[in-house]
Write a protein that holds these residues in place. Structure first.
Motif, PDB file in Angstrom:
ATOM      1  N   TYR A 194       0.628  -1.312   0.208  1.00  0.00           N
ATOM      2  CA  TYR A 194      -0.110  -0.117  -0.190  1.00  0.00           C
ATOM      3  C   TYR A 194       0.967   1.348   0.077  1.00  0.00           C
ATOM      4  O   TYR A 194       0.455   2.279   0.234  1.00  0.00           O
ATOM      5  N   GLN A 195       2.073   1.039  -0.505  1.00  0.00           N
ATOM      6  CA  GLN A 195       3.210   2.329  -0.584  1.00  0.00           C
ATOM      7  C   GLN A 195       3.239   2.981   0.863  1.00  0.00           C
ATOM      8  O   GLN A 195       3.533   4.153   0.837  1.00  0.00           O
ATOM      9  N   ALA A 196       3.606   2.257   1.980  1.00  0.00           N
ATOM     10  CA  ALA A 196       3.876   2.795   3.087  1.00  0.00           C
ATOM     11  C   ALA A 196       5.280   3.192   3.149  1.00  0.00           C
ATOM     12  O   ALA A 196       6.195   2.334   2.252  1.00  0.00           O
ATOM     13  N   GLU A 197       5.656   4.172   3.976  1.00  0.00           N
ATOM     14  CA  GLU A 197       7.048   4.226   4.521  1.00  0.00           C
ATOM     15  C   GLU A 197       7.266   3.657   5.594  1.00  0.00           C
ATOM     16  O   GLU A 197       6.771   4.042   6.669  1.00  0.00           O
ATOM     17  N   LEU A 198       8.080   2.506   5.891  1.00  0.00           N
ATOM     18  CA  LEU A 198       8.511   1.867   6.953  1.00  0.00           C
ATOM     19  C   LEU A 198       9.600   2.428   7.941  1.00  0.00           C
ATOM     20  O   LEU A 198      10.693   3.104   7.212  1.00  0.00           O
ATOM     21  N   LEU A 199       9.494   2.436   9.135  1.00  0.00           N
ATOM     22  CA  LEU A 199      10.331   2.834  10.225  1.00  0.00           C
ATOM     23  C   LEU A 199      10.455   1.573  10.991  1.00  0.00           C
ATOM     24  O   LEU A 199       9.526   1.120  11.631  1.00  0.00           O
ATOM     25  N   GLU A 200      11.683   1.190  11.073  1.00  0.00           N
ATOM     26  CA  GLU A 200      12.036  -0.073  11.748  1.00  0.00           C
ATOM     27  C   GLU A 200      12.384   0.129  13.285  1.00  0.00           C
ATOM     28  O   GLU A 200      13.014   1.102  13.532  1.00  0.00           O
ATOM     29  N   VAL A 201      11.771  -0.517  14.241  1.00  0.00           N
ATOM     30  CA  VAL A 201      11.824  -0.193  15.782  1.00  0.00           C
ATOM     31  C   VAL A 201      12.578  -1.549  16.140  1.00  0.00           C
ATOM     32  O   VAL A 201      11.982  -2.724  16.230  1.00  0.00           O
ATOM     33  N   PRO A 202      13.453  -1.470  17.105  1.00  0.00           N
ATOM     34  CA  PRO A 202      14.009  -2.618  17.721  1.00  0.00           C
ATOM     35  C   PRO A 202      13.360  -3.381  18.649  1.00  0.00           C
ATOM     36  O   PRO A 202      12.536  -2.985  19.254  1.00  0.00           O
ATOM     37  N   VAL A 203      13.720  -4.659  18.554  1.00  0.00           N
ATOM     38  CA  VAL A 203      13.159  -5.604  19.413  1.00  0.00           C
ATOM     39  C   VAL A 203      14.134  -6.326  20.227  1.00  0.00           C
ATOM     40  O   VAL A 203      15.295  -6.465  19.791  1.00  0.00           O
ATOM     41  N   ASP A 204      13.673  -6.277  21.797  1.00  0.00           N
ATOM     42  CA  ASP A 204      14.726  -6.942  22.680  1.00  0.00           C
ATOM     43  C   ASP A 204      13.931  -8.012  23.273  1.00  0.00           C
ATOM     44  O   ASP A 204      12.849  -8.437  22.788  1.00  0.00           O
ATOM     45  N   ASP A 205      14.326  -8.422  24.506  1.00  0.00           N
ATOM     46  CA  ASP A 205      14.077  -9.800  25.253  1.00  0.00           C
ATOM     47  C   ASP A 205      12.557  -9.425  25.571  1.00  0.00           C
ATOM     48  O   ASP A 205      11.644 -10.261  25.859  1.00  0.00           O
ATOM     49  N   ASP A 206      12.178  -7.962  25.738  1.00  0.00           N
ATOM     50  CA  ASP A 206      10.715  -7.555  26.315  1.00  0.00           C
ATOM     51  C   ASP A 206       9.990  -7.059  25.083  1.00  0.00           C
ATOM     52  O   ASP A 206       9.018  -6.296  25.374  1.00  0.00           O
ATOM     53  N   GLY A 207      10.356  -7.654  24.064  1.00  0.00           N
ATOM     54  CA  GLY A 207       9.583  -7.255  22.946  1.00  0.00           C
ATOM     55  C   GLY A 207       9.893  -5.782  22.154  1.00  0.00           C
ATOM     56  O   GLY A 207      11.063  -5.421  22.255  1.00  0.00           O
ATOM     57  N   MET A 208       9.126  -5.227  21.418  1.00  0.00           N
ATOM     58  CA  MET A 208       9.447  -3.835  20.775  1.00  0.00           C
ATOM     59  C   MET A 208      10.094  -2.772  21.868  1.00  0.00           C
ATOM     60  O   MET A 208       9.222  -2.564  22.963  1.00  0.00           O
ATOM     61  N   ASP A 209      10.922  -2.502  21.589  1.00  0.00           N
ATOM     62  CA  ASP A 209      11.420  -1.281  22.377  1.00  0.00           C
ATOM     63  C   ASP A 209      10.734   0.050  22.111  1.00  0.00           C
ATOM     64  O   ASP A 209      10.863   0.923  21.445  1.00  0.00           O
ATOM     65  N   VAL A 210       9.848   0.183  23.222  1.00  0.00           N
ATOM     66  CA  VAL A 210       8.849   1.410  23.011  1.00  0.00           C
ATOM     67  C   VAL A 210       9.437   2.765  23.119  1.00  0.00           C
ATOM     68  O   VAL A 210       9.011   3.808  22.483  1.00  0.00           O
ATOM     69  N   GLY A 211      10.586   2.746  24.083  1.00  0.00           N
ATOM     70  CA  GLY A 211      11.274   3.893  24.228  1.00  0.00           C
ATOM     71  C   GLY A 211      12.017   4.206  22.890  1.00  0.00           C
ATOM     72  O   GLY A 211      12.036   5.377  22.648  1.00  0.00           O
ATOM     73  N   ALA A 212      12.523   3.188  22.087  1.00  0.00           N
ATOM     74  CA  ALA A 212      13.267   3.530  20.869  1.00  0.00           C
ATOM     75  C   ALA A 212      12.012   3.985  19.838  1.00  0.00           C
ATOM     76  O   ALA A 212      12.306   4.920  19.061  1.00  0.00           O
ATOM     77  N   LEU A 213      11.097   3.585  20.072  1.00  0.00           N
ATOM     78  CA  LEU A 213       9.779   3.946  19.142  1.00  0.00           C
ATOM     79  C   LEU A 213       9.390   5.285  19.142  1.00  0.00           C
ATOM     80  O   LEU A 213       9.602   5.996  18.136  1.00  0.00           O
ATOM     81  N   GLU A 214       9.478   5.851  20.420  1.00  0.00           N
ATOM     82  CA  GLU A 214       9.046   7.352  20.676  1.00  0.00           C
ATOM     83  C   GLU A 214      10.207   8.007  20.119  1.00  0.00           C
ATOM     84  O   GLU A 214       9.956   9.112  19.431  1.00  0.00           O
ATOM     85  N   ARG A 215      11.378   7.642  20.257  1.00  0.00           N
ATOM     86  CA  ARG A 215      12.761   8.278  19.915  1.00  0.00           C
ATOM     87  C   ARG A 215      12.587   8.417  18.523  1.00  0.00           C
ATOM     88  O   ARG A 215      12.724   9.519  17.754  1.00  0.00           O
ATOM     89  N   LEU A 216      12.403   7.291  17.848  1.00  0.00           N
ATOM     90  CA  LEU A 216      12.753   7.315  16.413  1.00  0.00           C
ATOM     91  C   LEU A 216      11.784   8.100  15.647  1.00  0.00           C
ATOM     92  O   LEU A 216      11.819   8.720  14.464  1.00  0.00           O
ATOM     93  N   VAL A 217      10.425   8.051  16.174  1.00  0.00           N
ATOM     94  CA  VAL A 217       9.292   8.874  15.704  1.00  0.00           C
ATOM     95  C   VAL A 217       9.578  10.508  15.851  1.00  0.00           C
ATOM     96  O   VAL A 217       9.178  11.273  14.967  1.00  0.00           O
ATOM     97  N   ASP A 218      10.234  10.633  16.840  1.00  0.00           N
ATOM     98  CA  ASP A 218      10.855  12.263  17.052  1.00  0.00           C
ATOM     99  C   ASP A 218      11.574  12.720  16.085  1.00  0.00           C
ATOM    100  O   ASP A 218      11.442  13.765  15.623  1.00  0.00           O
TER     101      ASP A 218
END
Length: 410
Positions: free
Chosen positions: A149-173
């Motif tokens: 659907y022609q999205a632009e993807l932003l990859e967020v790291p995963v660790d032992d506790d699943g998606m790194d939500v802190g990294a998600l917030e930082r990468l989106v910023d």
């Protein structure tokens, strides 16, 4: 193992392809099915994420089929309601009562497998150029659907506790814009096996609400916990929030070939889902829906899940034991509490795409790590499915894999 480029040969013929054709990247996982079928020698198959043949309740399904899809039920071969056959939706509602996925009838739309649920979500919410966040690594077919659907993807790291939500917030910023969709496999993640913690789930919901992002909750493995404590689903934590779009399937719990799943969404979305689905397949295969209805209404699912959880735990532990003896000197791997997969990373590094043909010659198949990252972030990793092989076959397969590693590593 690589996916051939299907676009260039077609363009060379002068055919007027749509611009989105360049984003139809295909699936290395699904392509492995055809590749393995073409092999004439014995292959231990760690590649596909599917139950073992002996884990599929074929005798029960055959008996149900004789009753529900036999001569006594000629209407089973008719068209069905697009939102799903009512008896299946009612049986599913009863099955989910008291669980973390408990819901209401007006939230359930039956789909042709979990993949159609993902396709519907991206079809409804993503315009060309929209930002979609995905886990890294992530389920190949999920990211491929977003790209279609022609999205632009932003990859967020995963660790032992699943998606790194802190990294998600930082990468989106850093991106300077918010995602239209946040795609996650929160429980026994494909391919890592990691489970998103309760704290991270709550934070992820907070971010989705702050950004107005759809949280695409893809959870095919949640019923397959064999260790640890249950974590509330994103569906339960959302408490009816329309931003959460939950995708489920019977492919991992009953049989993948049935191609029956469902989405749980805000009721206001169902008319749009029906319109979108009618432009795809009109309705999900009705004979398969009747089989699943009989399986649920007959009380078979709970006992089947109990059996499979115990067996998958046995197979996971057997795989880890063999890995320790065969690869303890040069790899590390995850320790999931459910689901199908281990994620193995070589140290020192081994190019797992270069490893694949050597492994196939030795008689073992896996999925290279780069298949799970649009940016190819995991050249030294691979995914192993422990669910589909017995401990004896697992040992044979991993010994073959070690021989291939030694060949490729010199």
């Amino acid at each position: 193992m690589t996916i051939p480029d299907p676009v260039t040969p077609v363009r060379d013929q002068g055919l007027p392809l749509a611009s989105r054709a360049d984003q139809l990247v295909g699936s290395m996982i699904d392509s492995s099915t055809s590749l393995l079928a073409a092999q004439s020698h014995d292959i231990v198959r760690f590649a596909m994420g599917s139950p073992a043949a002996e884990a599929i309740p074929t005798k029960v399904l055959a008996a149900i089929g004789a009753e529900e899809v036999g001569e006594a039920s000629p209407d089973a071969f008719d068209y069905a309601a697009t939102e799903g056959d009512l008896p299946l939706r009612q049986a599913l509602l009863a099955e989910l009562e008291g669980t973390s996925d408990a819901t209401t009838l007006d939230r359930i739309t039956v789909t042709s497998g979990g993949m159609q649920g993902l396709d519907l979500a991206f079809k409804l919410f993503v315009d060309p150029g929209d930002l979609v966040t995905v886990e890294a690594p992530t389920y190949t077919n999920g990211s491929a659907t977003a790209l279609s659907y022609q999205a632009e993807l932003l990859e967020v790291p995963v660790d032992d506790d699943g998606m790194d939500v802190g990294a998600l917030e930082r990468l989106v910023d850093e991106a300077g814009r918010t995602p239209r969709v946040i795609y996650t496999v929160p429980t026994f993640q494909n391919p890592s096996g990691a489970t998103l913690t309760l704290e991270r789930r709550q934070r992820l919901l907070e971010l989705a609400r702050r950004w107005g992002s759809v949280l695409l909750d893809d959870d095919p493995y949640g019923m397959l916990r064999f260790a640890g404590d249950d974590v509330p689903t994103l569906h339960e934590l959302a408490d009816g929030d329309p931003l959460v779009f939950s995708v489920r399937t019977f492919s991992k719990t009953v049989a993948p070939g049935l191609r029956v799943g469902w989405v749980d969404t805000d009721p206001s979305l169902q008319p749009l889902l029906i319109n979108a689905k009618q432009a795809m397949d009109t309705c999900t295969n009705l004979p398969a829906q009747r089989l699943v209805t009989g399986f649920l209404a007959g009380g078979h699912l709970d006992e089947h899940l109990r059996t499979q959880r115990a067996e998958y735990r046995r197979r996971k532990e057997a795989m880890q034991d063999v890995l320790a003896s065969v690869f303890g000197d040069r790899a590390r791997w995850t320790d999931p509490e459910g689901g199908f997969f281990l994620w193995l990373t070589f140290d020192p590094a081994v190019d797992t795409e270069a490893l694949f043909p050597a492994a196939l010659e030795e008689g073992v198949a896996f999925i290279p790590g780069n298949a799970f990252s649009p940016s190819r972030l995991f050249p030294d990793a691979l995914r192993l499915c422990f669910a589909s092989t017995t401990p004896e076959r697992t040992r044979e397969g991993l010994e073959r894999l070690r021989r291939a590693v030694d060949r490729v590593a010199g």
